[in-house]
Design an enzyme around this catalytic site. Structure first.
Site, short mmCIF file in Angstrom:
data_model
loop_
_atom_site.label_atom_id
_atom_site.label_comp_id
_atom_site.label_asym_id
_atom_site.label_seq_id
_atom_site.Cartn_x
_atom_site.Cartn_y
_atom_site.Cartn_z
CB SER A 270 -0.95 0.00 1.21
OG SER A 270 -0.20 -0.02 2.40
CG ASP A 271 2.58 5.10 -1.47
OD1 ASP A 271 3.68 4.88 -0.92
OD2 ASP A 271 2.24 6.22 -1.87
CB THR A 272 -0.87 6.87 2.64
OG1 THR A 272 -1.53 5.64 2.97
CG2 THR A 272 -1.77 8.04 3.03
#
Length: 196
Positions: free
Chosen positions: A76-78
């Site tokens: 994931s990445d934010t």
């Protein structure tokens, strides 16, 4: 409940984030962690969720030829998007303070993408949450950065910390997405994949 659907699956969470790991424990999802270094660089033409989708999928590529039949890899990445600019993790106190100064008195979007990879499929989902800050004083910004050192947090802040308690006036969308993982999307996606 989800545990029953995933009893034949091995979940690998490719994240060193203690917040994401805690979410998996709270969702009662058995998992192992495996974090591999990835240079988080994306093409400059990408915008908003295109950036987080790209980076979540890039992190999955480090595992691509090793995923076994019963495994589900989650990456994931934010990012924080504000005034057409993507804000990642600040590297210095000065950068963190500049980010918070730009967010002060405005609304911004927090975007998280989650990539689910198996030996057969790759599926990427993303969520957006709109967050509004009050006008923060210089003293408030300095106090937060100096004491909480938010250098591992997109946009230079964590909503669950002091700055969120005193500064955030409105949220539209998933709170947990801002903390770092759209848990509702993860739950539904794993439920679907457990049926496969």
């Amino acid at each position: 409940m989800l545990k029953d659907f995933l009893k034949d699956k091995e979940i690998i969470l490719a994240s060193g984030s203690p917040r994401r790991q805690q979410f998996f424990r709270e969702l009662n999802i058995p998992f192992t962690t495996d974090v591999r270094p990835v240079k988080e660089v994306y093409p400059p033409s990408l915008e908003n969720e295109e950036i987080t989708d790209f980076l979540a999928e890039l992190k999955a590529e480090a595992f691509q030829k090793e995923i076994k039949l019963n495994q589900i890899l989650i990456t994931s990445d934010t990012i924080v998007c504000h005034k057409g600019k993507a804000l990642g993790k600040p590297e210095t106190p000065e950068e963190a303070k500049a980010m918070l100064s730009s967010l002060s008195g405005h609304s911004h979007e927090v975007i998280t993408s989650v990539c689910f990879t198996t030996s057969k499929i790759k599926r990427t989902l993303n969520a957006k949450t709109r967050v509004s800050f009050k006008e923060l004083t210089r003293d408030e910004i300095d106090y937060y950065v100096d004491n909480f050192k938010p250098f591992d947090k997109a946009g230079g802040y964590a909503i669950q910390e002091w700055i969120g308690l005193i500064g955030i006036t409105n949220i539209e969308g998933s709170y947990f997405n801002v903390v770092g993982l759209p848990t509702h999307l993860v739950y539904d996606a794993l439920l679907d994949m457990g049926r496969l």
